[in-house]
Design a protein around this motif. Structure first.
Motif, PDB file in Angstrom:
ATOM      1  N   ALA A 141     -45.832 -23.900  39.524  1.00 37.38           N
ATOM      2  CA  ALA A 141     -45.219 -23.386  40.864  1.00 37.38           C
ATOM      3  C   ALA A 141     -43.505 -23.873  40.819  1.00 37.38           C
ATOM      4  CB  ALA A 141     -46.023 -23.974  42.062  1.00 37.38           C
ATOM      5  N   GLU A 142     -43.546 -25.162  40.454  1.00 29.69           N
ATOM      6  CA  GLU A 142     -42.167 -25.633  40.584  1.00 29.69           C
ATOM      7  C   GLU A 142     -41.263 -24.866  39.459  1.00 29.69           C
ATOM      8  OE1 GLU A 142     -39.234 -28.353  42.070  1.00 29.69           O
ATOM      9  OE2 GLU A 142     -41.012 -27.638  42.919  1.00 29.69           O
ATOM     10  N   THR A 143     -41.721 -24.758  38.233  1.00 30.17           N
ATOM     11  CA  THR A 143     -41.084 -24.173  37.148  1.00 30.17           C
ATOM     12  C   THR A 143     -40.851 -22.684  37.532  1.00 30.17           C
ATOM     13  OG1 THR A 143     -42.177 -25.292  35.262  1.00 30.17           O
ATOM     14  CG2 THR A 143     -40.992 -23.303  34.889  1.00 30.17           C
ATOM     15  N   GLU A 144     -41.529 -21.905  38.277  1.00 32.45           N
ATOM     16  CA  GLU A 144     -41.218 -20.645  38.813  1.00 32.45           C
ATOM     17  C   GLU A 144     -40.172 -20.640  39.961  1.00 32.45           C
ATOM     18  OE1 GLU A 144     -45.196 -19.111  39.945  1.00 32.45           O
ATOM     19  OE2 GLU A 144     -45.450 -18.557  37.728  1.00 32.45           O
ATOM     20  N   ARG A 145     -40.432 -21.754  40.588  1.00 34.89           N
ATOM     21  CA  ARG A 145     -39.406 -21.716  41.736  1.00 34.89           C
ATOM     22  C   ARG A 145     -37.950 -21.684  41.316  1.00 34.89           C
ATOM     23  NH1 ARG A 145     -36.332 -25.073  44.417  1.00 34.89           N
ATOM     24  NH2 ARG A 145     -36.954 -27.044  42.967  1.00 34.89           N
ATOM     25  N   LYS A 146     -37.772 -22.862  40.216  1.00 27.82           N
ATOM     26  CA  LYS A 146     -36.390 -22.943  39.715  1.00 27.82           C
ATOM     27  C   LYS A 146     -36.189 -21.750  38.963  1.00 27.82           C
ATOM     28  CE  LYS A 146     -36.947 -28.076  39.272  1.00 27.82           C
ATOM     29  NZ  LYS A 146     -36.931 -29.273  38.295  1.00 27.82           N
ATOM     30  N   GLU A 147     -37.037 -21.027  38.319  1.00 29.81           N
ATOM     31  CA  GLU A 147     -36.410 -19.860  37.570  1.00 29.81           C
ATOM     32  C   GLU A 147     -36.108 -18.770  38.691  1.00 29.81           C
ATOM     33  OE1 GLU A 147     -39.890 -18.756  35.416  1.00 29.81           O
ATOM     34  OE2 GLU A 147     -39.502 -20.054  33.617  1.00 29.81           O
ATOM     35  N   ALA A 148     -36.886 -18.718  39.631  1.00 25.83           N
ATOM     36  CA  ALA A 148     -36.501 -17.719  40.842  1.00 25.83           C
ATOM     37  C   ALA A 148     -35.082 -18.217  41.351  1.00 25.83           C
ATOM     38  CB  ALA A 148     -37.543 -17.758  41.734  1.00 25.83           C
ATOM     39  N   ALA A 149     -34.863 -19.402  41.470  1.00 33.43           N
ATOM     40  CA  ALA A 149     -33.628 -19.878  42.127  1.00 33.43           C
ATOM     41  C   ALA A 149     -32.422 -20.044  41.052  1.00 33.43           C
ATOM     42  CB  ALA A 149     -33.872 -21.507  42.411  1.00 33.43           C
ATOM     43  N   ASN A 150     -32.675 -19.889  39.687  1.00 29.55           N
ATOM     44  CA  ASN A 150     -31.794 -19.670  38.728  1.00 29.55           C
ATOM     45  C   ASN A 150     -31.328 -18.208  38.805  1.00 29.55           C
ATOM     46  OD1 ASN A 150     -30.185 -20.801  36.547  1.00 29.55           O
ATOM     47  ND2 ASN A 150     -31.470 -19.408  35.278  1.00 29.55           N
ATOM     48  N   PHE A 151     -32.506 -17.345  38.796  1.00 31.58           N
ATOM     49  CA  PHE A 151     -32.284 -16.059  38.898  1.00 31.58           C
ATOM     50  C   PHE A 151     -31.402 -15.343  39.997  1.00 31.58           C
ATOM     51  CE2 PHE A 151     -33.355 -11.432  39.840  1.00 31.58           C
ATOM     52  CZ  PHE A 151     -33.015 -10.970  38.805  1.00 31.58           C
TER      53      PHE A 151
END
Length: 343
Positions: A141-151
């Motif tokens: 979930a944290e990885t996906e959150r960071k990916e979403a934030a980076n996107f």
């Protein structure tokens, strides 16, 4: 099997290999009763593995994470009861010759106490599987959150970048338009210079970072272009480092400050000065502009007014905690100071 799954497989295999080796490690050099090791260690470990992986691959996702906690507990209670019963049956039928140690009064441990101890021992793999699975879920979930934030960050930066280009083009065309009637030759030269600047903006700035040397070259050409428009009443001084090739920086960060200096630092009737300075100190870039302050009225259309707002947003996104930016009016001069840490 991808690399991530291979790592998981080998790490789990290593853990169970170590567990199965513990009796031999602890009793190294001593005579061993293989039947006792199998009955009292290997068989419980096999049941632990059943509980762990049944929860890890099925029950936790299907019931616990879907808030069906009561059903999850009941199913695990049933599995643990089956494991304890199966273990007792195996020990009673296959390893009947292994006697249970007696107390001094000749009696063995109370049955209830043995069951309670076994139940607690079988809870360990259950709790461990919950901990591992929950941690894995949190990491995902944290990885996906960071990916979403980076996107989101990249999308917003791209939007700001696209916003900057027409803003820059709009201001430059206004400047050239003002020269057409006064000095057609200067206007012609300016159009040629503008084409070079736009080529850089369109084809060389669609990256995260560029060499500071390229930015300096771009800013120098732009200042020379702007100097063609101003009269002899305006003195323009600028100073840039001779070599910035070792420093990488986000493209087009400083151009808004230069535009702002020319927009608000030039008067048709009064003498004015524009000073633009960049210095380097280790990995820090210091950029300073100082110009006479001639605020434009609301009817002035020489710029869209988004330059400094755009810059501040980009600084917040790209250099959070690594920049200092302030503006102030002092002694009728407008001063801008921008300091960036590039690493």
């Amino acid at each position: 099997m991808d690399k991530k799954n291979k790592i998981t497989f080998f790490s789990h295999s290593l853990v169970w290999l170590v567990l199965f080796s513990i009796p031999y490690i602890l009793s190294y050099g001593q005579e061993q009763n293989i039947n006792r090791v199998i009955a009292h260690f290997w068989i419980p470990v096999l049941f632990y593995a059943v509980i762990f992986y049944t929860n890890y691959f099925v029950l936790i996702d299907k019931y616990l994470f879907k808030k069906e906690t009561l059903l999850f507990i009941l199913i695990n209670a049933l599995i643990i009861a089956v494991c304890i019963t199966a273990k007792e049956q195996i020990e009673g039928n296959v390893f009947a010759d292994l006697s249970i140690p007696k107390n001094s009064d000749g009696n063995g441990p109370p049955l209830k106490m043995m069951i309670y101890v076994q139940m607690f021992s079988y809870l360990a793999p259950l709790l461990f599987s919950i901990a591992v699975k929950t941690t894995k879920r949190w990491v995902k979930a944290e990885t996906e959150r960071k990916e979403a934030a980076n996107f989101k960050l990249q999308s917003e930066l791209q939007h700001l970048h696209y916003q900057l280009q027409p803003h820059f083009f709009f201001n430059s065309l206004n400047n050239i338009y003002a020269m057409v009637d006064i000095s057609p030759e200067k206007a012609k030269t300016s159009i040629h210079s503008l084409s070079k600047l736009m080529r850089y903006m369109l084809y060389e700035t669609n990256v995260e970072e560029v060499s500071l040397t390229k930015e300096i070259e771009f800013m120098s050409k732009y200042i020379e272009l702007m100097k063609l428009r101003v009269s002899e009443k305006t003195i323009v001084n600028y100073s840039f480092p001779k070599d910035g090739s070792s420093i990488k920086i986000a493209p087009l960060l400083f151009i808004s400050l230069i535009e702002n200096a020319f927009k608000h630092g030039v008067s048709a009737s009064q003498d004015s000065t524009i000073d633009i300075t960049m210095t380097l100190e280790d990995n820090k870039v210091m950029f300073i502009t100082k110009n006479n302050n001639f605020p434009k009225n609301t009817q002035d259309k020489s710029g869209s007014g988004i330059g400094l707002q755009n810059l501040e947003k980009r600084l917040q996104l790209l250099y959070a905690g690594k920049y200092k930016f302030n503006t102030k009016v002092e002694n009728e001069y407008f001063n801008v100071n921008l300091e960036l840490e590039t690493v």
